[in-house]
Design an enzyme around this catalytic site. Sequence first.
Site, PDB file in Angstrom:
ATOM      1  CG  ASP A  36      10.555 -25.827 -85.688  1.00 63.06           C
ATOM      2  OD1 ASP A  36       9.813 -26.826 -85.789  1.00 63.06           O
ATOM      3  OD2 ASP A  36      10.181 -24.757 -85.179  1.00 63.06           O
ATOM      4  N   GLY A  37      10.404 -27.676 -88.430  1.00 68.08           N
ATOM      5  CA  GLY A  37       9.660 -27.563 -89.689  1.00 68.08           C
ATOM      6  C   GLY A  37       9.389 -28.868 -90.411  1.00 68.08           C
ATOM      7  CG  ASN A  38      11.475 -32.436 -89.382  1.00 68.72           C
ATOM      8  OD1 ASN A  38      12.178 -31.710 -90.061  1.00 68.72           O
ATOM      9  ND2 ASN A  38      11.950 -33.227 -88.447  1.00 68.72           N
ATOM     10  N   GLY A  39       7.171 -31.148 -89.737  1.00 72.93           N
ATOM     11  CA  GLY A  39       5.721 -31.351 -89.856  1.00 72.93           C
ATOM     12  C   GLY A  39       5.136 -30.510 -90.983  1.00 72.93           C
ATOM     13  CD  GLU A  83       9.131 -28.593 -73.175  1.00 71.24           C
ATOM     14  OE1 GLU A  83      10.051 -28.749 -73.996  1.00 71.24           O
ATOM     15  OE2 GLU A  83       9.330 -28.340 -71.971  1.00 71.24           O
ATOM     16  CG  ASN A  84       9.394 -32.675 -79.164  1.00 75.61           C
ATOM     17  OD1 ASN A  84      10.550 -32.602 -79.547  1.00 75.61           O
ATOM     18  ND2 ASN A  84       8.491 -31.733 -79.460  1.00 75.61           N
ATOM     19  CD1 TRP A  85       9.218 -36.495 -72.903  1.00 76.04           C
ATOM     20  CD2 TRP A  85       8.838 -38.394 -74.040  1.00 76.04           C
ATOM     21  NE1 TRP A  85      10.395 -37.228 -72.927  1.00 76.04           N
ATOM     22  CE2 TRP A  85      10.190 -38.401 -73.605  1.00 76.04           C
ATOM     23  CE3 TRP A  85       8.373 -39.497 -74.771  1.00 76.04           C
ATOM     24  CZ2 TRP A  85      11.068 -39.451 -73.881  1.00 76.04           C
ATOM     25  CZ3 TRP A  85       9.255 -40.534 -75.044  1.00 76.04           C
ATOM     26  CH2 TRP A  85      10.582 -40.511 -74.602  1.00 76.04           C
ATOM     27  NE  ARG A 142       5.879 -32.401 -81.540  1.00 71.10           N
ATOM     28  CZ  ARG A 142       6.491 -31.871 -82.573  1.00 71.10           C
ATOM     29  NH1 ARG A 142       6.713 -32.589 -83.656  1.00 71.10           N
ATOM     30  NH2 ARG A 142       6.892 -30.616 -82.554  1.00 71.10           N
ATOM     31  CB  ILE A 170      15.660 -19.835 -77.040  1.00 73.98           C
ATOM     32  CG1 ILE A 170      16.237 -18.491 -77.535  1.00 73.98           C
ATOM     33  CG2 ILE A 170      16.770 -20.724 -76.494  1.00 73.98           C
ATOM     34  CD1 ILE A 170      17.234 -18.575 -78.665  1.00 73.98           C
TER      35      ILE A 170
HETATM   36  C1  FPP Z   1      10.685 -30.288 -85.375  1.00 80.71           C
HETATM   37  O1  FPP Z   1       9.770 -30.332 -86.434  1.00 80.71           O
HETATM   38  C2  FPP Z   1      11.486 -31.471 -85.321  1.00 80.71           C
HETATM   39  C3  FPP Z   1      11.426 -32.428 -84.349  1.00 80.71           C
HETATM   40  C4  FPP Z   1      10.482 -32.355 -83.215  1.00 80.71           C
HETATM   41  C5  FPP Z   1      12.279 -33.604 -84.369  1.00 80.71           C
HETATM   42  C6  FPP Z   1      13.578 -33.503 -85.085  1.00 80.71           C
HETATM   43  C7  FPP Z   1      13.859 -34.808 -85.685  1.00 80.71           C
HETATM   44  C8  FPP Z   1      14.537 -35.044 -86.842  1.00 80.71           C
HETATM   45  C9  FPP Z   1      15.191 -33.985 -87.599  1.00 80.71           C
HETATM   46  C10 FPP Z   1      14.626 -36.407 -87.422  1.00 80.71           C
HETATM   47  C11 FPP Z   1      15.303 -37.436 -86.636  1.00 80.71           C
HETATM   48  C12 FPP Z   1      16.487 -36.929 -85.897  1.00 80.71           C
HETATM   49  C13 FPP Z   1      17.664 -37.549 -85.818  1.00 80.71           C
HETATM   50  C14 FPP Z   1      18.766 -37.007 -84.986  1.00 80.71           C
HETATM   51  C15 FPP Z   1      17.927 -38.786 -86.548  1.00 80.71           C
HETATM   52  P1  FPP Z   1       8.228 -30.227 -86.106  1.00 80.71           P
HETATM   53  O2  FPP Z   1       7.666 -31.603 -86.086  1.00 80.71           O
HETATM   54  O3  FPP Z   1       8.015 -29.452 -84.846  1.00 80.71           O
HETATM   55  O4  FPP Z   1       7.717 -29.431 -87.353  1.00 80.71           O
HETATM   56  P2  FPP Z   1       6.505 -28.392 -87.413  1.00 80.71           P
HETATM   57  O5  FPP Z   1       6.819 -27.275 -86.466  1.00 80.71           O
HETATM   58  O6  FPP Z   1       6.502 -27.963 -88.847  1.00 80.71           O
HETATM   59  O7  FPP Z   1       5.276 -29.168 -87.042  1.00 80.71           O
END
Ligand code: FPP
Length: 238
Positions: free
Chosen positions: A17-20, A64-66, A68, A192
């Site tokens: 988590d946390g990419n965004g 749930e990610n669909w 987005r 979770i």
């Molecule tokens: C959560 O961060 C992450 C995801 C929804 C996707 C995870 C995907 C990757 C790590 C990259 C590609 C994966 C693979 C297996 C190649 P978020 O977008 O919810 O971050 P935020 O909570 O900060 O917005």
Amino acid sequence: MELDPDKIPRHIAIIMDGNGRWAKKRLLNRINGHEKGMGVVRTIVQTACRLHIPTLTLFAFSTENWNRPKTEVSGLMMLLRRFVVTERRTMIKNGIRLNAIGQFDKLPPSVRDALQSVMDVTSRNSDMVLNLALSYGARSEIVEMAKQLAIAAKNGDLEPNAITPEIVSDHMYTKGMSDVDLLIRTSGEMRISNFLLWQIAYAELFFTKTLWPDFSEEEFISIIKDYQSRDRRFGAIT
Ligand code: FPP
């Protein structure tokens, strides 16, 4: 302190988590955060393999990610396909078996085809299983298991009183794999989020504030060391 080879977790699951937020802090697009996160996935998969972790399960895309925005969903699908294609050789070389868990049919055909091809070519590998949870939700998984058992009972192939936890486990996506020993979630969220609800019954939980794109091999190893220092009692007393 070195890792104790006798206490290596048999199954590690990670909520990445946390990419965004990582991208936002740098005024970048969210997809840039996922892209950086993909690089970390590569590192952690190789580290887990080197440490002889039998099963690694990564939450890459939830049911749930669909919901987005379309551009983020298609960007994530593109990255997943790229990951599978570019890591194919390394997975073959390192004895990793790729396994997609979740609603496979909901994925775009290009992603499905890439996954299927690597799952086929790595199907006999036995050093490590890499489960990619894609369009995954634990409640749906449990509902599917219940349907399968109900059908078997209705057909007279299963006696309802004979249902055991082992039979339930055998009807989950993780059939034949150990339960989760260690569950890690990055980015400071303490939830979770519908991940592996059945399999984490006795997992040790570890939450780190680090955002997934900043997660490193060093932190991964230090979390495993922390896990090794814990007293796992499974409800009993020591
Ligand atoms: C959560 O961060 C992450 C995801 C929804 C996707 C995870 C995907 C990757 C790590 C990259 C590609 C994966 C693979 C297996 C190649 P978020 O977008 O919810 O971050 P935020 O909570 O900060 O917005």
